[in-house]
Design an enzyme around this catalytic site. Structure first.
Site, PDB file in Angstrom:
ATOM      1  CE  LYS A 134      -4.132  -1.612   2.376  1.00 25.25           C
ATOM      2  NZ  LYS A 134      -4.906  -1.345   3.362  1.00 25.25           N
ATOM      3  N   GLY A 191      -8.232   5.754  -2.339  1.00 21.67           N
ATOM      4  CA  GLY A 191      -9.001   5.252  -3.459  1.00 21.67           C
ATOM      5  C   GLY A 191      -8.493   4.119  -4.298  1.00 21.67           C
ATOM      6  N   GLY A 192      -7.776   3.136  -3.530  1.00 20.28           N
ATOM      7  CA  GLY A 192      -7.198   1.847  -4.293  1.00 20.28           C
ATOM      8  C   GLY A 192      -6.043   2.297  -5.126  1.00 20.28           C
ATOM      9  CD  GLU A 236      -2.524  -3.631   5.395  1.00 22.34           C
ATOM     10  OE1 GLU A 236      -2.461  -2.890   6.262  1.00 22.34           O
ATOM     11  OE2 GLU A 236      -3.885  -3.740   5.026  1.00 22.34           O
ATOM     12  CE  LYS A 237      -1.295 -13.778   6.076  1.00 18.85           C
ATOM     13  NZ  LYS A 237      -0.479 -14.713   5.658  1.00 18.85           N
ATOM     14  CB  ILE A 292      -7.348 -10.037   6.035  1.00 17.01           C
ATOM     15  CG1 ILE A 292      -6.596  -9.596   6.890  1.00 17.01           C
ATOM     16  CG2 ILE A 292      -8.509 -10.910   6.535  1.00 17.01           C
ATOM     17  CD1 ILE A 292      -5.587 -10.107   7.735  1.00 17.01           C
ATOM     18  CE  LYS A 308     -15.119   2.371   1.029  1.00 16.70           C
ATOM     19  NZ  LYS A 308     -15.050   3.333   2.134  1.00 16.70           N
ATOM     20  NE  ARG A 313     -11.635  11.285   1.984  1.00 19.09           N
ATOM     21  CZ  ARG A 313     -12.637  10.198   1.487  1.00 19.09           C
ATOM     22  NH1 ARG A 313     -13.921  10.093   1.758  1.00 19.09           N
ATOM     23  NH2 ARG A 313     -11.671   9.132   1.124  1.00 19.09           N
ATOM     24  CB  VAL A 365     -18.780   8.553  -1.523  1.00 15.62           C
ATOM     25  CG1 VAL A 365     -19.711   8.120  -2.771  1.00 15.62           C
ATOM     26  CG2 VAL A 365     -17.513   9.166  -2.252  1.00 15.62           C
TER      27      VAL A 365
END
Length: 450
Positions: free
Chosen positions: A158, A164-165, A200-201, A203, A237, A292, A295
């Site tokens: 990451k 936002g991916g 990070e792991k 999941i 999303k 913030r 959406v």
């Protein structure tokens, strides 16, 4: 109360803020790019100022232009909405320098929680469970690989300043790590001008659960329940629900208390969202905090009856929360579908252009947050979301039925949209049975040939 607020955004969220201000008797100033001259928010605000050409960097991301617009129109506050400058410490600094109130958290909250590695460290110190991962960030691929091997594959790469991916990759095998790390780092540099990454792991089969937080300047912090945001495509999303139908009241209370502890760990003020991953064994892990409005905030509004934009404004003005935690009793079930100008049959290619015809669905339990109209031209310059369709029902099944009706009613011609794609999700047996996780679309929808 504030007499005049500048809305530093566009599209449906600009309209959402303007409407809340009108309800409160507050005058509004809209800002717009040359591309958005005919946008609805420009005409519904009390005043409007063009702040630059179409590219975001020259308009909606131009701090100097936005501050100048606020000063010229004598605005006392700026509401940034989501996206653009909503998590910009530079805008907060500029507001403070010019005695303008930023409707959102303080600079230190944005900076601490906006950096994923710093947020992770803070949560560990506060006793909030986090996904196993690196203690800090790195921009060296070989060093990151050693960290990944220590954590154990699969892992998630990451961007430390991400959102936002973007700047994100899942790695299942050690021999593909270096390539994906460099790809994610390059994406992070382009999107955030920052090459620091953390590991990070990963999941497997998780749900993405977020808790809505409100906190005032007087030490009062509450949560308004959770949203299940597991229906995602490429970490973006697509459908959100409130509440999550897969957790018990005991687990809900535990996660809510943890979310409040996380917010209090940084003395957070205003609206924010604590986001967790929930595994199939009901273990939950903090992943990030969004400083913030989100959406998907309408599904919380539909189940609690609380206007989150109005609460943001009141908190920023210095008012105390007049809601206590024991008064928050979510009612029924709400679902939101994001309506995008895109072509799912062509790898979700954006579909800008003129809308030839538009009919908005209605009826009991249906809400539409959108800025489009017949004749409106969807620009190629900005995000492809053109609206949000939100419904409420007494329970999840009723909400799904209402959403199906609303999706069948909506008409948007002249461009491609994801409406039919949303229908496919709601007709899917696994979705109906609430057997979902963050890989649902990839496994159950996109991979299934029609």
């Amino acid at each position: 109360m504030f007499k005049k607020i500048l809305v530093a955004n566009r599209g449906e969220i600009a309209l959402r803020i303007i409407r809340a201000c009108k309800d409160m008797g507050i005058q509004t100033v809209a800002v717009y790019s040359e591309m958005d001259t005919n946008s609805v928010h420009v005409h519904l605000a009390d005043e409007a100022i063009c702040i630059g050409p179409a590219p975001s960097k020259k308009s909606y991301l131009n701090v100097d232009s936005i501050i100048t617009a606020a000063m010229v129109t004598k605005c006392e506050a700026i509401h940034p909405g989501y996206g653009f400058l909503s998590e910009s410490s530079k805008l907060v600094d500029a507001c403070n320098l010019n005695n303008i109130k930023f409707i959102g958290p303080y600079k230190e909250h944005i900076e601490k929680m906006g950096n994923k590695s710093e947020a992770r460290k803070t949560m560990i110190e506060a006793g909030v469970p986090v996904v196993p991962g690196s203690q800090g960030s790195t921009n060296k691929a070989e060093e990151a690989l050693e960290i990944a091997k220590g954590i154990g594959f699969p892992v998630m790469i990451k961007a430390a300043s991400g959102g936002g991916g973007r700047g994100m990759r899942i790695v299942h095998l050690e021999d593909e790590f270096i390539e994906k790390f460099n790809m994610a780092k390059s994406e992070s540099i382009t999107a955030f001008n920052d090459d620091s990454m953390y590991i990070e792991k990963f999941i497997e089969e998780p749900r993405h659960i977020e808790f809505q937080i409100l906190a005032d300047n007087y030490g009062n912090t509450i949560h308004l329940g959770e949203r299940d945001c597991s229906i995602q495509r490429k970490n973006q999303k697509v459908i959100e629900e409130a509440p999550c139908a897969a957790i018990s009241e005991e687990l809900r209370n535990k996660m809510g208390e943890t979310a409040i502890r996380a917010a209090k760990a940084v003395n957070y003020i205003n609206a924010g969202t604590i986001e967790f991953l929930l595994d199939k064994y009901n273990n939950f892990y903090f992943i990030e905090m969004n400083t913030r409005i989100q959406v998907e905030h309408p599904v919380t509004e539909m189940t609690t009856g609380i206007d989150l934009i109005k609460e943001q404004i009141k908190i920023s003005y210095g008012e105390k929360l007049n809601i206590s935690q024991d008064e928050i009793k979510p009612n029924g079930h709400a679902i939101e579908c994001r309506i995008n100008a895109e072509d799912p049959s062509d790898n979700f290619r954006p579909s800008p252009g003129q809308i030839e015809g538009y009919f908005s669905p209605g009826g009991y339990g249906v809400r539409v947050d959108s800025h489009i109209y017949s004749g409106y031209t969807v620009p190629p310059t900005y995000d492809s979301m053109i609206g949000k369709l939100i419904v409420w029902g007494k329970n999840r099944n009723e909400a799904i039925d209402t959403m199906k009706r609303a999706l069948n009613e909506i008409v948007i011609t002249g461009i491609s949209t994801n409406v039919e794609f949303q229908k496919r999700i709601l007709d899917n047996e696994s979705f109906l049975e609430n057997k979902i996780d963050t890989s649902f679309i990839e496994k159950k929808i996109v991979s299934v040939k029609l």
